[in-house]
Scaffold this motif. Structure first.
Motif, PDB file in Angstrom:
ATOM      1  N   ALA A 144       0.820  -1.212   0.000  1.00 21.06           N
ATOM      2  CA  ALA A 144       0.000   0.000   0.000  1.00 21.06           C
ATOM      3  C   ALA A 144       0.856   1.264   0.000  1.00 21.06           C
ATOM      4  O   ALA A 144       0.657   2.160  -0.820  1.00 21.06           O
ATOM      5  CB  ALA A 144      -0.929  -0.013   1.214  1.00 21.06           C
ATOM      6  N   TYR A 145       1.831   1.345   0.906  1.00 19.23           N
ATOM      7  CA  TYR A 145       2.596   2.601   0.983  1.00 19.23           C
ATOM      8  C   TYR A 145       3.686   2.684  -0.066  1.00 19.23           C
ATOM      9  O   TYR A 145       4.080   3.770  -0.475  1.00 19.23           O
ATOM     10  CB  TYR A 145       3.162   2.833   2.392  1.00 19.23           C
ATOM     11  N   GLN A 146       4.174   1.530  -0.542  1.00 18.80           N
ATOM     12  CA  GLN A 146       5.234   1.561  -1.527  1.00 18.80           C
ATOM     13  C   GLN A 146       4.691   1.689  -2.946  1.00 18.80           C
ATOM     14  O   GLN A 146       5.397   2.146  -3.849  1.00 18.80           O
ATOM     15  CB  GLN A 146       6.085   0.288  -1.413  1.00 18.80           C
ATOM     16  N   GLY A 147       3.436   1.297  -3.148  1.00 16.32           N
ATOM     17  CA  GLY A 147       2.868   1.360  -4.486  1.00 16.32           C
ATOM     18  C   GLY A 147       3.539   0.399  -5.450  1.00 16.32           C
ATOM     19  O   GLY A 147       3.586   0.646  -6.646  1.00 16.32           O
ATOM     20  N   ARG A 189       8.973   6.053   6.783  1.00 19.26           N
ATOM     21  CA  ARG A 189       7.774   5.278   6.450  1.00 19.26           C
ATOM     22  C   ARG A 189       6.538   5.879   7.116  1.00 19.26           C
ATOM     23  O   ARG A 189       5.472   5.989   6.486  1.00 19.26           O
ATOM     24  CB  ARG A 189       7.969   3.831   6.890  1.00 19.26           C
ATOM     25  N   GLU A 190       6.681   6.312   8.360  1.00 19.19           N
ATOM     26  CA  GLU A 190       5.549   6.952   9.043  1.00 19.19           C
ATOM     27  C   GLU A 190       5.216   8.302   8.419  1.00 19.19           C
ATOM     28  O   GLU A 190       4.044   8.667   8.287  1.00 19.19           O
ATOM     29  CB  GLU A 190       5.870   7.110  10.531  1.00 19.19           C
ATOM     30  N   GLN A 191       6.225   9.044   8.014  1.00 21.81           N
ATOM     31  CA  GLN A 191       5.982  10.332   7.360  1.00 21.81           C
ATOM     32  C   GLN A 191       5.305  10.119   6.006  1.00 21.81           C
ATOM     33  O   GLN A 191       4.463  10.922   5.589  1.00 21.81           O
ATOM     34  CB  GLN A 191       7.303  11.082   7.174  1.00 21.81           C
ATOM     35  N   LEU A 192       5.675   9.058   5.310  1.00 24.22           N
ATOM     36  CA  LEU A 192       5.065   8.764   4.019  1.00 24.22           C
ATOM     37  C   LEU A 192       3.570   8.534   4.178  1.00 24.22           C
ATOM     38  O   LEU A 192       2.762   9.027   3.368  1.00 24.22           O
ATOM     39  CB  LEU A 192       5.736   7.541   3.401  1.00 24.22           C
ATOM     40  N   LYS A 193       3.182   7.811   5.193  1.00 20.41           N
ATOM     41  CA  LYS A 193       1.754   7.585   5.450  1.00 20.41           C
ATOM     42  C   LYS A 193       1.040   8.914   5.689  1.00 20.41           C
ATOM     43  O   LYS A 193      -0.086   9.114   5.228  1.00 20.41           O
ATOM     44  CB  LYS A 193       1.582   6.657   6.653  1.00 20.41           C
TER      45      LYS A 193
END
Length: 541
Positions: free
Chosen positions: A111-114, A213-217
């Motif tokens: 989901a977050y990496q696409g 990773r948390e900032q990306l979300k």
């Protein structure tokens, strides 16, 4: 089983990896050197017999039918041999807890990496069936096949999530720090033993990766919850006391970024906005004047997709690097123009540096500091000799004398002294790129926000402090002797007794020690080249 320790920011260790290719899969070669995480046997004679096992001959028949590299099959067999062919993903209740934990972990990654390259339709149907019919949805007849597919799927996931995209050639992207390796079986053992609980404790990624990773979300959420169009104003600069309709969008953007605590619906540039702009400028490495214009307005106007891709690019780089050394080490982050000093793996202090221009870019690599050289000669590099010194001699016969230079065989060198281009001390970590740290007589450049002025070497703003730190364990070198050696006018080499790793990295976004997300300019275009490889050739404006 011994658990790996915590993983910290911007840690780089010079170790190599060997990869093998599966369908949608890459894994470390089991013949690689001793792993970072010592492997323990998940199933011993004392705990082996839970009553749920499969036939080893059936496993061999399965392996014979699939197109998988021999090295992958070797890892697969090793895992199940040491389990005495006990199921890893199933127990007497049906689907085991670790299987559900791993599947959720993978779903979050996709989901977050696409990135859907490791998507497995067969296992997805299994997951959907479990979601509808419960833990015992998998019949006994298909359970071994699901079990074995899950193990290979873990290999695929671990390789992609923890080693990065194998199709990205790091050296082609000007990254010469060897990629990390992981002990994939030790990681799998730990996940199974701990039932997938709190996997963040032992994931083979450094802390900075987790923070990004948390900032990306958060940025994905920002993208879904509002537009992020270009900010347009007729004024070249906006400052405290001004009024402009664009300030409504500016305040909203500063608020979403965490720089403005309280947003309001006025078009006034208040003192709170000034403070917010200064905080934004500090996070972006800009001049902290609290004025919106020029570069500040440009950075505020960047599309949210641009920032998301910037985070993803840097997360990909961070997959290439392992955990932080527990030793002393030096880290230069080129786009930040900063040298960070770590003592025993803990942050000590930092200082400004000057790095290479876009034409003479500083190389991304790692080495070990071997010598501190006081009152150094500067051996003029061949390109500078050809392009600057020889034309200068041709114009002015006194050129060498005026620049305190002399011939040394067939080369030219500059004598020690306060006007020497290397200043009063240099720090050598042997490498094929002829890059090192050094002092400089041009001190004014350290006050600039953007400090890409050198021919590739790295100028440090506090050389005497750095020399004292490097030699602090050598009782024969105190601050007074260091100062005398720097000003002696006589070159002196000092051997650094302990290994001191030096890492020259390139990260344009990170989370600092105050928890703030930082961004910097892609000064060498490395982000752009990686972005084009990862997301296609279309540029994100």
């Amino acid at each position: 089983m011994k658990k790996p320790g915590p993983f910290y920011v911007f840690a780089l260790i010079s170790v190599g990896i060997l990869l093998l290719v599966l369908p949608c899969c890459q894994m470390p070669d089991s013949s690689a050197e001793s792993p970072d995480i010592p492997r323990d046997t998940a199933i011993s004679a004392e705990n082996a017999y839970s009553g749920l096992f499969f036939d080893s001959l059936a496993m061999e028949e399965y392996l014979d039918k699939i197109a998988v590299a021999d090295t992958a099959k070797k890892l697969f067999r090793e895992f199940y041999n040491q389990r005495n062919f006990q199921f890893a993903w199933f127990d007497t209740s049906g689907v085991a807890e670790q299987a559900r934990s791993f599947w959720n972990l993978q779903e979050n990654f996709l989901a977050y990496q696409g990135d859907s390259s490791i998507y497995n339709p067969f296992l997805q149907r299994w997951s959907d069936s479990v979601a509808v019919y419960g833990l015992k949805a998998i019949p006994d007849s298909t359970r071994p096949h699901v079990e074995w597919e899950m193990t290979f799927q873990f290999f695929r996931y671990a390789a992609k999530a923890y080693l990065g995209n194998k199709n990205l050639d790091a050296s082609a992207l000007k990254w010469y720090i060897p990629r990390k390796r992981i002990d994939i079986l030790s990681l799998l053992d730990t996940l199974v033993i701990d039932k997938g609980m709190d996997i963040r404790r032992y994931e083979p990624v450094n802390r900075q990766y987790t923070l990004l990773r948390e900032q990306l979300k958060r940025y994905y959420s920002m993208k879904q919850n509002g537009s992020w169009d270009t900010l347009i104003t007729r004024k070249s600069r906006l400052k405290e006391g001004d009024a402009d309709s664009v300030l409504l969008k500016l305040k909203h953007r500063l608020s979403m970024g965490g720089d403005l605590e309280r947003n309001d619906s006025t078009i006034l540039f208040t003192k709170e906005v000034t403070a917010a702009v200064k905080n934004f400028q500090q996070r972006y490495g800009l001049k902290e004047d609290g004025v919106i214009g020029g570069t500040t307005l440009t950075e505020l106007s960047r599309p949210i997709t641009y920032r998301i891709r910037q985070i993803l690019v840097n997360m990909e780089r961070l997959r290439w690097v392992p955990s932080e050394p527990t030793s002393d080490y030096l880290l230069v982050n080129i786009p930040e123009y900063r040298l960070h000093v770590y003592e025993g793996g803990k942050y000590a202090y930092n200082m400004n540096v000057v790095v290479g221009t876009s034409t003479n870019s500083t190389v991304i690599f790692t080495g070990k500091l071997r010598n501190v050289v006081f009152s150094p000669y500067w051996n003029v590099p061949p390109d500078i000799l050809k392009n600057e010194v020889l034309p200068g001699i041709k114009r002015d016969p006194a050129y060498l004398a005026r620049h305190n230079m002399e011939w040394n065989g067939g080369r030219v060198r500059q004598k020690p002294g306060p006007k020497n281009s290397l200043g009063l001390v240099k720090f050598l970590f042997p490498n094929s790129y002829n890059i090192y740290l050094h002092d400089t007589p041009s001190k004014s450049l350290f006050s600039e926000n953007k400090r890409a002025f050198s021919h590739g070497c790295i100028r440090v703003s506090e050389p005497e402090k750095l020399a004292a730190w490097v030699l602090r364990s050598d009782s024969s070198w105190n601050t007074n002797r260091i100062s005398l050696a720097m000003h002696s006018g006589k070159e002196q080499y000092v051997v650094v007794k302990k290994d001191l790793p030096v890492f020259i990295g390139y990260f344009t976004t990170w989370v600092d020690r105050d928890g703030k997300l930082n961004f910097r300019e892609d000064i060498y275009g490395h982000d752009q080249r990686m972005s084009e490889k990862m997301f296609g050739t279309e540029r994100s404006q």
